[in-house]
Design an enzyme around this catalytic site. Structure first.
Site, short mmCIF file in Angstrom:
data_model
loop_
_atom_site.label_atom_id
_atom_site.label_comp_id
_atom_site.label_asym_id
_atom_site.label_seq_id
_atom_site.Cartn_x
_atom_site.Cartn_y
_atom_site.Cartn_z
N HIS A 44 69.37 97.82 55.06
CA HIS A 44 69.08 99.16 55.59
C HIS A 44 68.64 98.98 57.03
O HIS A 44 68.63 97.85 57.55
CB HIS A 44 68.04 99.88 54.73
CG HIS A 44 66.72 99.18 54.58
ND1 HIS A 44 65.94 98.82 55.66
CD2 HIS A 44 66.04 98.76 53.49
CE1 HIS A 44 64.84 98.23 55.24
NE2 HIS A 44 64.89 98.16 53.92
N HIS B 84 66.30 96.05 58.02
CA HIS B 84 66.91 94.72 58.10
C HIS B 84 67.78 94.62 59.34
O HIS B 84 67.80 93.60 60.04
CB HIS B 84 67.78 94.44 56.88
CG HIS B 84 67.07 94.63 55.58
ND1 HIS B 84 67.54 95.44 54.60
CD2 HIS B 84 65.90 94.11 55.13
CE1 HIS B 84 66.70 95.42 53.57
NE2 HIS B 84 65.70 94.62 53.87
N CYS C 73 52.04 89.13 41.61
CA CYS C 73 52.97 90.25 41.85
C CYS C 73 54.36 89.65 41.98
O CYS C 73 54.61 88.86 42.89
CB CYS C 73 52.61 91.03 43.11
SG CYS C 73 53.93 92.20 43.53
N CYS D 264 56.40 90.34 45.25
CA CYS D 264 55.86 89.54 46.36
C CYS D 264 56.07 88.05 46.10
O CYS D 264 55.99 87.25 47.01
CB CYS D 264 54.35 89.71 46.54
SG CYS D 264 53.81 91.30 47.11
N HIS E 271 52.95 96.58 46.82
CA HIS E 271 53.92 97.34 46.05
C HIS E 271 53.32 98.44 45.18
O HIS E 271 54.04 99.28 44.64
CB HIS E 271 54.76 96.42 45.16
CG HIS E 271 55.63 95.50 45.96
ND1 HIS E 271 55.22 94.25 46.37
CD2 HIS E 271 56.87 95.66 46.46
CE1 HIS E 271 56.18 93.68 47.07
NE2 HIS E 271 57.19 94.51 47.15
N LYS F 234 63.48 103.04 47.76
CA LYS F 234 64.66 103.33 46.95
C LYS F 234 64.35 104.42 45.94
O LYS F 234 65.16 105.28 45.67
CB LYS F 234 65.09 102.06 46.21
CG LYS F 234 66.12 101.28 46.98
CD LYS F 234 66.99 100.47 46.04
CE LYS F 234 66.55 99.02 46.06
NZ LYS F 234 67.38 98.13 45.27
N1 MSP Z 1 63.44 86.92 51.96
C1 MSP Z 1 62.27 87.29 52.65
C2 MSP Z 1 62.20 86.62 53.99
C3 MSP Z 1 62.20 85.12 53.94
S1 MSP Z 1 62.19 84.45 55.53
C4 MSP Z 1 61.94 82.85 55.30
C5 MSP Z 1 62.27 88.80 52.87
N2 MSP Z 1 63.44 89.41 52.78
S2 MSP Z 1 63.67 90.99 52.90
O1 MSP Z 1 65.09 91.17 52.78
O2 MSP Z 1 62.86 91.69 51.98
O3 MSP Z 1 63.17 91.43 54.28
C6 MSP Z 1 63.69 90.88 55.44
C7 MSP Z 1 63.08 91.50 56.66
O4 MSP Z 1 63.33 92.89 56.71
C8 MSP Z 1 61.57 91.31 56.76
O5 MSP Z 1 61.24 90.87 58.06
C9 MSP Z 1 61.03 92.68 56.57
O6 MSP Z 1 59.87 92.88 57.31
C10 MSP Z 1 62.15 93.51 57.13
N3 MSP Z 1 62.09 94.89 56.65
C11 MSP Z 1 62.28 95.34 55.38
N4 MSP Z 1 62.04 96.68 55.38
C12 MSP Z 1 61.66 97.08 56.61
C13 MSP Z 1 61.44 98.32 57.24
N5 MSP Z 1 61.42 99.46 56.59
N6 MSP Z 1 61.25 98.30 58.58
C14 MSP Z 1 61.35 97.18 59.33
N7 MSP Z 1 61.59 96.01 58.79
C15 MSP Z 1 61.52 95.90 57.42
O7 MSP Z 1 61.23 89.36 53.14
#
Ligand code: MSP
Length: 635
Positions: A18, A21, A126, A129, A147, A302
């Site tokens: 989204h 990411h 969790c 997490c 969460h 979601k």
């Molecule tokens: N798999 C772990 C990261 C491991 S790194 C060694 C993870 N993955 S994630 O897919 O959940 O998130 C990836 C990134 O997306 C994280 O930096 C997280 O902060 C970012 N975001 C997820 N949702 C977000 C928003 N709504 N806004 C901005 N960034 C956010 O965490």
């Protein structure tokens, strides 16, 4: 030449990307592109985090293996990054052998340092997490602070990492390198977390099968964060047969920059440096934590159904306007909010108007005055030179601080100055009063030159659109260095094509109506308004057969249908394009609301409405159980 290594987090594969990411990846890409222009030796890494209970559960829900789920989602990630013009040098998956080799080598070193021991572990866990919490860290009703779901009590034998041993070294590292955790507010947060005391960290699980087997501890799997964090060096060949990239960009690199969201800062600024200290490896030079993307000021989730996916925006506008929006809207360190209105305002205001119109205006004037080309005489003495120099200096300093919104603001100030310069000199009048002389040539050349500098500086932000601007103003090749930002590069006397709108203006009201969420679900029973049978019969429902079907241009959802109502033919626009292909609809019978006032949808008049059941927002068309004559009334 500086060696610049930049990483995004690796993304979980139980979800599709989204805008949150996409933001981190676009930041990394913009930076990588900028640094390449600055002449650095850049390596840009992204990838996917594929182990852990959540992925295992998500795969089980879909009755596929975790790897099958991962393969499918990874393919989508590749599509997305291609669409977004992401120029990563490598994509690492934690299910790859090269990664497992890196993890094994890191663990060997932690063990060699005497930092691993086995002990019983009990606590509140969790699972999203993948983390144990102390009772103090949970909410009063024992829910996860991130969460908001109940934490589970877990008790198992684990391998522990002596994190407590690194409390003082970590504090020293943070204090001696004040810029290592950015922004400052986050550094203070991390420092306070370390200073209040660190407990040893459990780094194996016995209850998880979907992960890397823990070397030397049969029955144990590597804790997902120890696994995942290692990607930053395993992808470079650490622990493998060819560590040359590791030596070039990690141990021998100048910048090792991790871009992360604020929620995963602790893992990157505490656990990861502690693992590296224990293994005797260099630490990151910067951990940069950005804020959270919200939607309409609310957390995206979601379950609420308000997550902003990029697909519709990209289908309608291309990827670059979204890249621009994300980088322009988020102020480093703070949260930012997406709204359809905010997006369309930036698109129409900044892109269609300020950038697009300025470019097409000078191009049109130059073509008209100078035989379809750029002006013959350049100019090295005018007020725009100083304005450009200042904008470029601000842009460069903002880029070095990763203050992307400020870099863009500086470029937009230059566009404004260029416009004011043109308005003050009125070249459109000059061409009539004095003809295409030297004065006019200089004025228009200056206008083009300001656009060239802006477009060149925009290449890292909007690679595709900036290139289009450069071509539109007669620049045949993209610049390869930041030297292109110096005054004087617009070619004289080269042909200019008739300007095509790079960012066609969109009618705001129409756009907002087209993206408006579906009507709210029916009110609960108690408050439900009942209608009489006569009121119901005011709606004229009829059976019709679809005779033609085609997609409405620039819309993913809308399909234009020609329908035969027996006594007449009608055009009906239906929002079913995500669930049906036009070919599937030909010859089908459908139910039409036949006495609806006509309405225009994306420029096409709809003379009625097709009925569909809505299954979680996915339309399923209604039709009579067996064929009946067209026009038959439904009651
Ligand atoms: N798999 C772990 C990261 C491991 S790194 C060694 C993870 N993955 S994630 O897919 O959940 O998130 C990836 C990134 O997306 C994280 O930096 C997280 O902060 C970012 N975001 C997820 N949702 C977000 C928003 N709504 N806004 C901005 N960034 C956010 O965490």
């Amino acid at each position: 030449m500086s060696r610049f290594y930049v990483t995004t987090p690796i993304y979980y594969v139980n979800d599709l990307p989204h805008i949150g990411h996409i933001y981190t990846t676009v930041v990394a890409d913009t930076l990588a592109r900028y640094r390449r222009l600055a002449g650095d030796d850049v390596f840009f890494l992204t990838g996917t985090d594929e182990h852990g209970q959540n992925i295992e559960r998500a795969a089980a829900r879909e009755s596929v293996s975790p790897l099958q789920l991962a393969d499918r989602v990874v393919a989508r990630y590749h599509d997305h990054w291609r669409t977004f013009g992401v120029s990563h040098d490598d994509f690492v998956r934690t299910t790859e052998e090269r990664h497992a080799a890196g993890v094994r080598e890191l663990i060997r070193r932690l063990d060699e340092a005497g930092d691993l021991y086995t002990a019983k572990h009990e606590g509140w866990y969790c699972s999203p997490c993948e983390l144990f919490y102390t009772e103090k860290e949970l909410t009063a009703d024992k829910k996860c602070p991130v969460h908001g779901i109940p934490a589970e009590w877990k008790s198992e034998e684990n391998v522990f990492f002596r994190l407590s041993k690194y409390e003082q070294p970590l504090l020293r590292w943070i204090d001696e390198n004040p810029a290592v955790i950015q922004p400052d507010s986050r550094r203070n947060e991390v420092r306070a977390f370390v200073a209040q005391g660190l407990r040893d960290l459990s780094v194996s699980r016995t209850t998880l099968s979907w992960g890397i087997p823990f070397p030397g501890r049969p029955g144990h799997t590597v804790y997902v964060w120890l696994d995942a964090l290692t990607n930053y060096i395993s992808a470079l060949g650490f622990g493998g047969a060819d560590p040359s990239r590791y030596e070039r960009y990690w141990s021998g690199g100048d910048t090792r920059l991790h871009l992360v969201g604020k929620d995963i800062l602790r893992f990157h600024a505490v656990y990861w440096p502690a693992f590296l200290m224990s293994a005797g490896l260099p630490l990151p030079t910067t951990v940069w934590a950005h804020g959270w993307w919200l939607r309409d000021q609310k957390k995206m989730s979601k379950s609420v159904g308000n997550v902003v996916r990029p697909d519709d925006l990209v289908a309608r506008f291309g990827a670059d306007p979204l890249r621009y929006f994300l980088l322009r809207e988020m102020v480093f360190g703070q949260d930012a909010s997406y709204s359809d209105e905010g997006f369309i305002d930036r698109y129409n205001g900044d892109l269609a108007n300020d950038l697009g119109n300025t470019v097409s205006r000078v191009v049109t004037l130059s073509r008209g005055a100078f035989a379809g080309g750029t002006p013959p005489t350049p100019c090295d003495d005018n007020p725009l030179i100083a304005a450009a120099a200042q904008a470029v200096a601000e842009y460069r300093s903002a880029m070095s601080e990763l203050a992307f919104h400020r870099a863009l603001e500086a470029l937009w100030r230059l566009l404004t100055e260029a416009n004011q310069y043109l308005v003050a000199r009125e070249p459109w009048k000059l061409v009539k009063t004095e003809g295409p002389g030297e004065k006019l040539s200089r004025i228009l050349w200056n206008g083009l030159e300001a656009c060239r500098i802006v477009a060149s500086a925009l290449l890292p932000f909007m690679p595709q659109a900036a290139e289009k601007v450069l071509r539109a103003i007669g620049v045949a090749e993209n610049p390869r260095s930041l030297e292109a930002l110096a005054w004087g590069g617009t070619p004289t006397g080269v042909p200019l094509a008739e300007p095509q709108p790079i960012f066609p203006r969109i009618d705001k009201q129409q756009y907002l109506a087209s993206v408006a969420p579906a009507a709210a679900p029916a009110a609960p029973k108690e408050g439900r308004k009942l209608i009489t049978i006569d009121q119901f019969f005011e709606t004229e429902l009829r059976v019709a057969t679809v005779t033609t079907a085609e997609r409405v241009p620039k819309s993913e959802k809308l399909i234009k249908l020609g329908v035969d109502l027996g006594s007449e033919q009608r055009t009906v626009v239906a929002g079913i394009g995500k669930a049906y292909e036009p070919e599937q609809l030909l010859g089908r019978q459908v139910i039409i609301v036949a006495n609806l006032q006509p309405a225009k949808l994306m420029g096409v008049e709809s003379q009625g409405m097709v009925l569909a059941a809505s299954e979680e927002g996915k339309p399923v068309l209604l039709h009579p159980g067996s064929a009946v004559p067209n026009g038959t009334q439904v009651r």
